[in-house]
Design an enzyme around this catalytic site. Structure first.
Site, PDB file in Angstrom:
ATOM      1  CG  ASP A   1      -2.207   0.856   0.881  1.00  0.00           C
ATOM      2  OD1 ASP A   1      -2.149   1.657  -0.073  1.00  0.00           O
ATOM      3  OD2 ASP A   1      -3.217   0.756   1.600  1.00  0.00           O
TER       4      ASP A   1
HETATM    5  C1  BGC Z   1      -4.946   3.285  -0.068  1.00  0.00           C
HETATM    6  C2  BGC Z   1      -5.073   2.284  -1.187  1.00  0.00           C
HETATM    7  C3  BGC Z   1      -4.899   2.956  -2.513  1.00  0.00           C
HETATM    8  C4  BGC Z   1      -3.551   3.642  -2.533  1.00  0.00           C
HETATM    9  C5  BGC Z   1      -3.239   4.321  -3.848  1.00  0.00           C
HETATM   10  C6  BGC Z   1      -3.697   4.118  -0.205  1.00  0.00           C
HETATM   11  O1  BGC Z   1      -3.681   5.180   0.704  1.00  0.00           O
HETATM   12  O2  BGC Z   1      -4.960   2.616   1.170  1.00  0.00           O
HETATM   13  O3  BGC Z   1      -6.310   1.628  -1.097  1.00  0.00           O
HETATM   14  O4  BGC Z   1      -5.017   2.036  -3.561  1.00  0.00           O
HETATM   15  O5  BGC Z   1      -3.530   4.620  -1.512  1.00  0.00           O
HETATM   16  O6  BGC Z   1      -3.986   5.434  -4.051  1.00  0.00           O
END
Ligand code: BGC
Length: 743
Positions: free
Chosen positions: A282
């Site tokens: 993530d």
């Molecule tokens: C989120 C993800 C997301 C990623 C990219 C993160 O903060 O938890 O779900 O895909 O950002 O935007």
């Protein structure tokens, strides 16, 4: 010409064996891998965010563009649009091996056309419609040069205070698993690699939804049995449905951050589940293991994450800075790097990017998908199906043609709202105000010249001013019917949007009290990203409709329901608590030694003395304009062996005055097990359409596979014994029958 020649050479190199035969994808991957330096391999494991300040052109501020040219970037996120992705891809093709970039994006509930938030779509219990919604999102975003969506989020959520409940399918592992499959199939179409499909990503692996106290990013500590029973099934379903990628999560699980968790990523996902895709971290989660207190620095974080099976580093820059050194120092084996890079390259091959890195860059297609009217009508269909009717004392549906002059007052901060209909994780486009349909516009389109529409905002979404109340009450007192809109603004539920109070923000509840007190017929529309608490409205308004955040077509879909062009059929995918003090509250809890059975049972109870046992609305609940009657359950066999099955049959009759759809739900209870079992578990459902007066037989077939569970050794077993089967229109009001599974 020169460029074309170069491309042909590369394509030739990667596609044909030395004997001129076509290589398999694995052979092609290996042929690339053999040419790569360690630095280039690590580059493939590195993902950056798009290089735009706000809306401006490409910038090379931190030398990101140079890094792409040097082959140090394998993937980008937040780079959309044919022009932009083409520009970046051209840079990647200047690198020594010309390995194309993968473009990823959060397409959670639509791209150009915004569909209902995933939690709302889950309320439709309509797998074809959910699949279609994902299919359309994929069609739109793939036409904008994107290869990969970071969806579906398949985290089970039992705590409505957690802001990310809006992105998932609610609290139930069975429904969640079905929806995970539908979404993966929708995004990936008939197999990713077709230019109208994108790779899907099951996230956040794992148990992110169980954050302590519903506070985002918080720790998770749970038994492995609960992890397997409740939180993992939707991930397993996504893997079985062929999801291309997984994303790990921000939380730690039983003390080990998910990003550095080799039990999750290596033993389970890539081991037992034989997952062949890759895992992306993530955002920044590799580096965040320092804050967790698990890694000393980014060097150690890179080592722990790579060794634990995180194949791609989203934005923490730990891999690009440290992996080469870690390999040289023997802390990360070359086999670990090769495995990660193989997985990533394989997806690039499967997406056809080695054959044509620009195959998703087609301006014509981008233009054609930009305003596709079929997508808008599908979004309206999906939105209608997502609406849940919570209460109706006969006010709804409203007549379209009143026959005599009448006045409808539209009151509340969402009556004319546009972008609040879209909800979190949606995009703002310059022509949104024309494209998004407000509730006011939806109602206006349904009504004729006999109907006068009044509007008063009443109050803002979230402040203390009651200055607008007088105008709202004046409008209400002139009206024959009042449509009151309340709820949450678009950014109140979502990532990092946990709330301790899930009441209506600001003075909206007070506004509602004042409007309901006029004694006029009031229909309350609640627009939100999560279950809210709104007891005064629930107990006093004649009609209550939960509209979630429905997307671009919200207003038309709501008007379809209000005026009876669509008979609501949505059912809640999460339990709605009576107050926050009941949280966590969910229907599939375990029994206790002192199970509470009623609110009058004040002593012998595993419940609070100052709160009812019961939620405000149970899981699976939702009304219709018609009524359905369930017959008693018939079982084809009351006792059966592991090799046999039993049919569970009920007849459902539409006993009201409207044609309509019903979601027939089947639950079981295993009365005695070697470990305690939930009081109810959803094991099947059917959405059926019944004309008024019509009856239909609904048959479910149960086998031992429906009776399996994880025992204390984490074996997925069934045990002979007595069971109860329940069938009904929600998890609370059910018919029941017993059966026995023989030894
Ligand atoms: C989120 C993800 C997301 C990623 C990219 C993160 O903060 O938890 O779900 O895909 O950002 O935007």
């Amino acid at each position: 010409m020169m460029k074309k020649l170069l491309l042909l050479t590369v394509v030739g190199l990667y596609t044909l064996t030395s004997h001129g035969q076509k290589k398999t994808v694995d052979q092609r991957v290996d042929s690339v891998l053999r040419l790569m330096t360690l630095e280039e391999k690590v580059g493939q494991m590195n993902q950056y965010n798009g290089p735009w300040a706000a809306t401006g052109p490409l910038t090379n501020d931190d030398k990101l563009l140079d890094q792409i040219r040097e082959g140090k970037v394998g993937s980008m996120l937040n780079a959309t649009g044919v022009a932009r992705t083409r520009e970046l891809q051209q840079l990647a093709l200047q690198s020594r091996l010309k390995i194309p970039l993968l473009f990823g994006q959060d397409v959670i509930h639509g791209y150009r056309t915004i569909f209902p938030i995933p939690l709302a779509e889950a309320a439709s219990w309509d797998m074809d419609a959910i699949r279609q919604s994902a299919r359309i999102a994929a069609t739109e975003v793939s036409a904008a040069g994107v290869h990969w969506t970071f969806a579906p989020m398949v985290d089970i959520a039992r705590d409505p205070r957690w802001g990310r409940v809006m992105e998932g399918a609610g609290e139930d592992p069975y429904l969640g698993s079905m929806i995970a499959t539908a979404r993966v199939k929708g995004f990936q179409g008939n197999g990713y690699g077709k230019t109208d499909a994108v790779m899907a990503c099951a996230k956040h692996f794992a148990a992110y939804g169980a954050a302590v106290g519903g506070r985002d990013y918080n720790s998770v500590d749970m038994s492995l049995r609960q992890l397997h029973e409740v939180y993992l099934p939707p991930f397993k379903s996504a893997a079985d449905a062929g999801v291309a990628t997984f994303m790990n999560s921000f939380n730690d699980l039983n003390g080990i951050p998910a990003t550095g968790n080799s039990y999750l990523q290596r033993d389970l996902l890539k081991g037992q589940w034989k997952f062949k895709g890759f895992v992306v971290s993530d955002w920044g989660s590799v580096g965040e293991m320092i804050n967790h207190g698990f890694s000393k620095d980014n060097y150690e974080a890179a080592m722990q994450a790579a060794n634990a099976g995180s194949d791609m580093d989203m934005e923490s820059r730990s891999y690009i800075q440290h992996l080469v050194k870690l390999v040289k120092e023997g802390k990360v084996k070359m086999t670990v790097i090769d495995d990660a890079v193989r997985r990533i390259l394989k997806k690039k091959f499967e997406m056809g990017l080695f054959d044509d890195p620009f195959r998703y860059c087609n301006e014509e297609r981008e233009k054609a998908q930009w305003n596709n009217p079929a997508h808008l009508s599908a979004a309206r269909e999906m939105a209608k199906k997502s609406i849940v009717l919570l209460k109706n004392n006969g006010v709804l549906p409203l007549a379209k043609n009143s026959g005599a002059p009448r006045t409808i007052a539209l009151i509340g901060p969402f009556a004319r709202a546009k972008s609040d209909n879209l909800g979190f994780w949606s995009y703002d486009w310059p022509d949104d105000s024309a494209r998004i349909i407000s509730v006011f516009e939806g109602v206006q389109r349904k009504t004729g010249p006999d109907t006068r529409l009044l509007y008063a905002k009443g109050c803002n979404v979230n402040d203390t001013s009651t200055a607008g109340f007088a105008e709202a009450i004046a409008a209400a007192s002139q009206a024959d019917i009042i449509i009151l809109t309340v709820g949450e603004a678009r950014d109140m539920t979502g990532e990092a949007k946990s709330r301790s109070s899930i009441r209506l923000p600001g003075v909206q509840e007070e506004l509602a009290k004042a409007i309901i007190a006029t004694g006029k017929p009031v229909v309350v529309l609640i627009s939100a990203g999560r279950p809210l608490v709104f007891n005064h409205i629930a107990d006093n308004a004649p009609a209550v409709v939960y509209t979630w955040w429905l997307g671009t077509q919200a207003g038309d879909a709501i008007a379809d329901v209000l005026f009876g062009d669509y008979n609501p059929s949505g059912k809640l995918p999460m339990t709605f608590p009576l107050t926050e003090g009941q949280i966590p509250i969910y229907y599939n809890y375990y029994s206790t030694g002192r199970p509470a059975t009623s609110d009058s049972d004040r002593f012998y109870r595993s419940a609070y003395t100052d709160l009812s046992l019961y939620p405000k609305y149970p899981f699976g609940f939702g009304k219709s304009y018609t009524t359905f009657e369930y017959s008693d359950i018939q079982l084809s066999k009351k006792t059966f062996s592991a090799k046999e099955k039993t049919d569970v049959t009920v007849t459902v009759k539409n006993t009201g005055n409207y044609d309509g759809e019903e979601v027939v739900q089947l639950y079981i209870r295993d009365i005695t097990g070697s470990v305690v079992r939930p009081v109810k578990e959803l094991k099947g459902f059917r959405k059926i359409w019944l004309a008024k007066g019509e009856s239909k037989e609904v048959v479910f077939t149960l086998s031992v596979d429906d009776l399996r569970f994880y025992n204390d050794k984490l074996q997925y077993i069934y045990e002979p014994g007595d069971f109860v089967v329940y069938v009904g229109g929600n998890s609370r009001e059910v018919k029941e029958a017993g059966f026995t599974l023989l030894k």
